[in-house]
Design a protein around this motif. Structure first.
Motif: not given
Lengths: 359, 258
Positions: B135-146
């Protein structure tokens, strides 16, 4: 076999005993009209569902399956959507003709629908020139289509309508001749008598053997063209003419064409089962009395609907197999192949009947 | 139909129509391909190569393979990757760049897969995950390394194991040494083209040699089908040959671009 006219006669007598004749007549007319309209709507919905499922299965899909079990409520939703849509007619259309056209189409379709023999004694329109009446009323529809194309003031509409005119008027010829072939065998034009003759002496497609089978196939081809369907859907060929003659219609005005298209298919199948497959006549094999008794116990309208859906299966199967023809190919098929063949069949049938070569 | 006679055309036409009817009649009964999506999400099999979202696989010790070189960031045509690194000093006093954050903006990604191809370590890959709507475009920005992950120590280069294949051994071992030698030549040289040509030639020779060796090993394996070691060796030699062939092809491609 249950005779439905016992019930109608009883109802008629009952009403006559309590009210004057004119009132009885009016009430009966209203009841019959309600019956036709209800059946018409129900069968249109069933047909649309069947067609969508069938076409999906041919194309390796499942078809509608989201609304209701196996998608059965989908059609109801579509009908409600169609009913609530705005009826819109563009500027510069001929308002009167534009409004009139769908009613001509639907009237023709409903009147021919009333000719179908549902059961023994359950026939709405039945008189001695039934086949002739059926053909005559059926051709009013093409007037509606031509008017729709003309009044819309749209190039797609007029092209579609002209194609429809050329096609329907041509194919009416071979429909007429194939029906004449069967009338030749039946010796009557009344649908009830045609059905009765088949109930007494076997279905015409068996009695007329090779000639009747050929006429049956010819009738299916020509009937499909009459319904603007299958490989003959040029008048509305959606890939070239958006929607052909009903491009400028919306809401229920469009819905009438939609209904009429499916019901014409149903009527085409109904006529094929009436004059070739015996209408409500059960399937009997002379000699096998036990088998015949069971067959006769199945009510007539079940027989009729079974036959109609069998013919519908053939029509749908063919419709979803063949690609659309070009207008010149359509006319060539009719005038170079179907008309000569149907004329030959008519002569053959006449010869068969006069030399007693039928069963 | 024009050059046929009337009846031949008629009969031919009916025949071809019947063929079509036969095809559709068979098709009526075939299993249907429709996926009933929300109901079948448990058993829905997404193809392995489907590019759903970019992921950085971590092993059981919470280690990834990313060395923070930033090639993926540079290669990305849409600027959807940002590699945040920092310099640290290792125990033996060397300076080393390590990954801090690998930020991937899925909203910008066009799933071209250039980043995963460019990655020298094979640290990132596309996973067949498909329910990516948010629902939020910001949620698509992910940090891939744990969080708390680190770069895995490089495993020792695997030795070409072909103990039971005497024919394959020398040939297969040789290109293994030669190919890495050829690789660093290309970027550092002044006379790039000449060296590149030499490198390409060498790579091709290596590839051819490896191919021949693989074929020999395969023959040996076929001659003694019960010997599992021979078979394994042959397979390994084949894999090596394929790899070297790709290296050679890459050189040719680069050469053509120059």
């Amino acid at each position: 076999m249950f005779d439905f006219s016992i019930f109608t006669k009883w109802l008629d007598a009952l009403m006559l005993s309590v009210m004057p004749e004119w009132l009885t007549l009016i009430i009966e007319c209203v009841l019959v009209a309600l019956g036709i309209i209800t059946l018409y709507a129900i069968f249109a919905m069933v047909m649309i569902y069947v067609e969508r499922k069938f076409c999906a299965f041919v194309q390796c899909r499942l078809g509608p399956d989201r609304v209701g079990p196996w998608g059965t409520i989908q059609v109801v939703c579509d009908v409600l959507k169609m009913l609530t849509k705005e009826i819109f007619s563009p500027r510069k259309t001929d308002r009167f003709l534009h409004g009139l056209a769908p009613f001509l189409v639907i009237t023709a379709s409903m009147t021919t629908f009333a000719c179908l023999p549902w059961n023994k004694g359950a026939q709405i329109l039945d008189f001695n020139v039934g086949v002739f009446f059926f053909l005559a009323v059926g051709s009013i529809g093409v007037v509606g289509i031509l008017l729709a194309g003309w009044s819309a003031n749209n190039k797609y509409s007029i092209i579609g309508a002209m194609r429809a005119g050329a096609q329907i008027i041509s194919y009416e010829l071979s429909i007429g001749i194939t029906m004449l072939t069967m009338i030749c065998l039946a010796g009557t034009m009344s649908f009830s008598e045609i059905c009765q003759a088949q109930a007494d002496g076997g279905w015409f497609i068996f009695r007329g053997h090779i000639v009747a089978v050929a006429a049956f196939i010819l009738y299916l081809i020509a009937g499909n063209a009459e319904c603007n369907r299958g490989p003959f859907d040029l008048p509305e060929s959606e890939s070239e003419l958006t929607a052909g003659y009903h491009t400028e219609y919306s809401g229920m005005d469009f819905g009438y064409y939609y209904l009429a298209e499916y019901l014409n298919l149903f009527i085409c199948a109904g006529m094929a089962s009436t004059i070739f497959l015996g209408g409500w006549a059960p399937f009997v094999i002379p000699g096998l009395d036990g088998f015949n008794e069971i067959m006769t116990m199945i009510p007539g309208f079940v027989w009729f609907l079974g036959k109609v859906f069998f013919v519908l299966f053939l029509l749908l199967w063919e419709r979803w197999t063949f690609p659309r023809l070009r207008i010149d190919q359509i006319l060539k098929l009719e005038w170079k192949y179907l008309v000569p063949i149907s004329m030959v069949l008519l002569v053959l049938m006449a010869l068969c009947v006069s030399f007693g070569l039928t069963f | 139909m024009a050059n046929k006679t009337y009846f031949a055309g008629l009969v031919g036409g009916i025949k071809s129509l019947c063929t079509g009817l036969g095809v559709t009649f068979r098709e009526l009964w075939t299993p249907k391909v429709t996926e009933r999506y929300p109901e079948n999400r448990k058993e829905n099999i997404i193809p392995e190569r489907f590019r759903g979202t970019l992921v950085m696989p971590h092993n059981e010790n919470n280690e990834h393979k990313c060395i923070g070189c930033g090639i993926c960031q540079m290669q990305c045509p849409n600027d959807s990757i940002e590699v945040v690194t920092e310099m640290v000093e290792t125990e033996d006093g060397k300076k080393k760049k390590i990954l801090k954050q690998h930020i991937y903006d899925q909203g910008k990604c066009m799933y071209c897969m250039i980043c995963t191809r460019a990655c020298p370590q094979g640290a990132i890959e596309f996973a067949p995950e498909y329910e990516c709507a948010v629902f939020d475009r910001q949620a698509l920005v992910k940090t891939l390394n744990q969080p708390g992950s680190k770069c895995a120590e490089k495993p020792k280069p695997a030795k070409p194991a072909a103990p039971a294949a005497p024919a394959a051994k020398p040939a297969a071992a040789e290109p293994n040494g030669a190919a890495p030698a050829a690789t660093p030549v290309a970027p550092a040289a002044d006379d790039k083209k000449a060296k590149m040509e030499a490198a390409a030639k060498k790579a091709e020779e290596n590839a051819a040699a490896a191919k021949a060796a693989a074929e020999e090993a395969l023959k040996a394996a076929e001659a003694a089908p019960e010997d599992a070691a021979l078979k394994a060796a042959a397979e390994e030699a084949q894999a090596k040959a394929a790899k070297l062939a790709t290296v050679a092809a890459n050189f040719q491609k680069k050469l053509a671009e120059m």
